[in-house]
Structure formats: C-alpha cells, structure tokens
Design a protein around this motif. Sequence first.
Motif, PDB file in Angstrom:
ATOM      1  N   ALA A  16     -10.273 -12.698  -2.478  1.00  0.00           N
ATOM      2  CA  ALA A  16     -10.431 -11.628  -1.495  1.00  0.00           C
ATOM      3  C   ALA A  16     -10.647 -10.293  -2.202  1.00  0.00           C
ATOM      4  O   ALA A  16     -11.455  -9.468  -1.758  1.00  0.00           O
ATOM      5  N   PHE A  17      -9.950 -10.083  -3.298  1.00  0.00           N
ATOM      6  CA  PHE A  17     -10.113  -8.853  -4.072  1.00  0.00           C
ATOM      7  C   PHE A  17     -11.510  -8.781  -4.669  1.00  0.00           C
ATOM      8  O   PHE A  17     -12.173  -7.750  -4.615  1.00  0.00           O
ATOM      9  N   MET A  18     -11.986  -9.908  -5.224  1.00  0.00           N
ATOM     10  CA  MET A  18     -13.292  -9.911  -5.869  1.00  0.00           C
ATOM     11  C   MET A  18     -14.431  -9.787  -4.854  1.00  0.00           C
ATOM     12  O   MET A  18     -15.477  -9.219  -5.155  1.00  0.00           O
ATOM     13  N   LEU A  19     -14.253 -10.328  -3.650  1.00  0.00           N
ATOM     14  CA  LEU A  19     -15.310 -10.281  -2.649  1.00  0.00           C
ATOM     15  C   LEU A  19     -15.306  -8.997  -1.830  1.00  0.00           C
ATOM     16  O   LEU A  19     -16.211  -8.772  -1.037  1.00  0.00           O
ATOM     17  N   SER A  20     -14.291  -8.167  -2.001  1.00  0.00           N
ATOM     18  CA  SER A  20     -14.223  -6.911  -1.254  1.00  0.00           C
ATOM     19  C   SER A  20     -15.224  -5.917  -1.821  1.00  0.00           C
ATOM     20  O   SER A  20     -15.520  -5.904  -3.016  1.00  0.00           O
ATOM     21  N   GLY A  21     -15.709  -5.073  -0.953  1.00  0.00           N
ATOM     22  CA  GLY A  21     -16.636  -4.041  -1.390  1.00  0.00           C
ATOM     23  C   GLY A  21     -15.912  -2.936  -2.132  1.00  0.00           C
ATOM     24  O   GLY A  21     -14.710  -2.730  -1.976  1.00  0.00           O
ATOM     25  N   LYS A  22     -16.646  -2.201  -2.933  1.00  0.00           N
ATOM     26  CA  LYS A  22     -16.049  -1.135  -3.728  1.00  0.00           C
ATOM     27  C   LYS A  22     -15.501  -0.012  -2.850  1.00  0.00           C
ATOM     28  O   LYS A  22     -14.482   0.587  -3.159  1.00  0.00           O
ATOM     29  N   GLU A  23     -16.156   0.238  -1.716  1.00  0.00           N
ATOM     30  CA  GLU A  23     -15.701   1.290  -0.815  1.00  0.00           C
ATOM     31  C   GLU A  23     -14.336   0.952  -0.221  1.00  0.00           C
ATOM     32  O   GLU A  23     -13.449   1.808  -0.118  1.00  0.00           O
ATOM     33  N   ALA A  24     -14.182  -0.312   0.190  1.00  0.00           N
ATOM     34  CA  ALA A  24     -12.898  -0.728   0.772  1.00  0.00           C
ATOM     35  C   ALA A  24     -11.776  -0.660  -0.255  1.00  0.00           C
ATOM     36  O   ALA A  24     -10.653  -0.261   0.064  1.00  0.00           O
ATOM     37  N   LEU A  25     -12.057  -1.047  -1.493  1.00  0.00           N
ATOM     38  CA  LEU A  25     -11.034  -1.000  -2.537  1.00  0.00           C
ATOM     39  C   LEU A  25     -10.666   0.440  -2.880  1.00  0.00           C
ATOM     40  O   LEU A  25      -9.508   0.733  -3.176  1.00  0.00           O
ATOM     41  N   ASN A  26     -11.639   1.337  -2.856  1.00  0.00           N
ATOM     42  CA  ASN A  26     -11.329   2.746  -3.137  1.00  0.00           C
ATOM     43  C   ASN A  26     -10.461   3.350  -2.050  1.00  0.00           C
ATOM     44  O   ASN A  26      -9.578   4.152  -2.332  1.00  0.00           O
ATOM     45  N   LYS A  27     -10.693   2.971  -0.788  1.00  0.00           N
ATOM     46  CA  LYS A  27      -9.862   3.482   0.302  1.00  0.00           C
ATOM     47  C   LYS A  27      -8.428   2.997   0.179  1.00  0.00           C
ATOM     48  O   LYS A  27      -7.488   3.725   0.467  1.00  0.00           O
ATOM     49  N   VAL A  28      -8.246   1.752  -0.255  1.00  0.00           N
ATOM     50  CA  VAL A  28      -6.904   1.196  -0.390  1.00  0.00           C
ATOM     51  C   VAL A  28      -6.176   1.816  -1.570  1.00  0.00           C
ATOM     52  O   VAL A  28      -4.978   2.092  -1.501  1.00  0.00           O
ATOM     53  N   SER A  29      -6.883   2.045  -2.664  1.00  0.00           N
ATOM     54  CA  SER A  29      -6.209   2.521  -3.879  1.00  0.00           C
ATOM     55  C   SER A  29      -5.845   4.000  -3.823  1.00  0.00           C
ATOM     56  O   SER A  29      -4.994   4.445  -4.575  1.00  0.00           O
ATOM     57  N   VAL A  30      -6.474   4.763  -2.953  1.00  0.00           N
ATOM     58  CA  VAL A  30      -6.148   6.183  -2.842  1.00  0.00           C
ATOM     59  C   VAL A  30      -4.911   6.342  -1.971  1.00  0.00           C
ATOM     60  O   VAL A  30      -4.887   5.914  -0.828  1.00  0.00           O
ATOM     61  N   GLN A  31      -3.871   6.941  -2.538  1.00  0.00           N
ATOM     62  CA  GLN A  31      -2.650   7.205  -1.797  1.00  0.00           C
ATOM     63  C   GLN A  31      -2.477   8.711  -1.683  1.00  0.00           C
ATOM     64  O   GLN A  31      -2.417   9.416  -2.684  1.00  0.00           O
ATOM     65  N   ALA A  32      -2.398   9.179  -0.454  1.00  0.00           N
ATOM     66  CA  ALA A  32      -2.269  10.622  -0.250  1.00  0.00           C
ATOM     67  C   ALA A  32      -0.878  11.116  -0.636  1.00  0.00           C
ATOM     68  O   ALA A  32      -0.725  12.157  -1.256  1.00  0.00           O
ATOM     69  N   ASP A  33       0.157  10.379  -0.229  1.00  0.00           N
ATOM     70  CA  ASP A  33       1.533  10.798  -0.491  1.00  0.00           C
ATOM     71  C   ASP A  33       2.147   9.923  -1.567  1.00  0.00           C
ATOM     72  O   ASP A  33       1.612   8.894  -1.962  1.00  0.00           O
TER      73      ASP A  33
END
Length: 174
Positions: A63-80
């Motif tokens: 699932a990690f490998m098949l995910s798009g780069k945009e989706a992974l960037n949204k998940v990895s960014v933590q605001a707080d």
Amino acid sequence: MAFITLASALVVAAGKNLVRSLFMFFVTLFGLAGLYVLALADFVAVTQIVIYVGGILVLILFAFMLSGKEALNKVSVQADGFISLKNAPALLLAGLFLVIMFNVVFKAQADNLPWVQAAISNQNIMPVNGTGINHIGVNLMTRYLLPFEVISILLMLALVGAAHLSRKPKEDEV
C-alpha cells in the motif's frame, strides 16, 4: 527483547518518516514474536511471524509503494507536535487505559493462579509437548475448515480489490 519491542514501537508511534516507521514496525513485530518464544508459546510466535510479518506488513508495504507521492506528502506533513490540544482526547484515553491496565495487573495476584502454583510445585519445569499444537491443527482442518477457507477467500478478494483500486486509470477510461 522487551526493550527492543517497546523502543521500536515508540519509534513507530512518534516517527515522522513513514519509511522508517514501517521498518521499525517490522522490528516490533519480530520482537513480539521473540517474546512469545521466550514465553514458550512457539505456535503463537510462528503465527505472529507468518500472519503479521508475512501478511499484514507486506500488505502495508505494498500500500505504501502503490500510493502516490502527493498522498504520502500529505500524510508525512504534521502541522502540530505529538502533544497538542488537538491530540488531548486521544492522550487522555491512552492514559486512562494505562491506569486501568496497571490496576488490573496489580490486582490479578498472578502468584495465586492454579497453573503458576503447578509450575512452582514442579520446580518451574514446564514440559513442552505438541498436544496443544496438534489440537489446533486437527480442529483447523476438521471442525473449522469451512470458516478457515471462507476467511482465506475473503482476504484474497480484499487483496484483489485493493490492487484494482490502486491501479492508475488508462487515458481511454478517463
């Protein structure tokens, strides 16, 4: 073994890098299997490795490998940060569960359990025999064969569905 398991689980929970968290989850699951081996639960340890490390972790990796780069960037960014007002209910609930767990462990009186008393009377020698594993195998292949096969087909359908959903549409289909 417990230290390795807990430390890698903390890295998984608090880590910001998804790849590092995924591989530390791998270490956590193997550490848990090692704890099962030390507790003389060899069947549970092998099941832990086959089901969770061999199945679930590989599914998460795909699932990690098949995910798009945009989706992974949204998940990895933590605001707080890890501890924030937004996470207060989850932290409160986790603290409550921790208090309940410690209360249950300390009131359980593990020294007075019958099987612990039997182990003490046998000088802590617990004979390891294959009767438990044999019963599990016989029940899985006789009494519980139909539910076992239904679950395997259901998991296969879920895997095929996940692969179908993750494929990129052709330009003709858009």
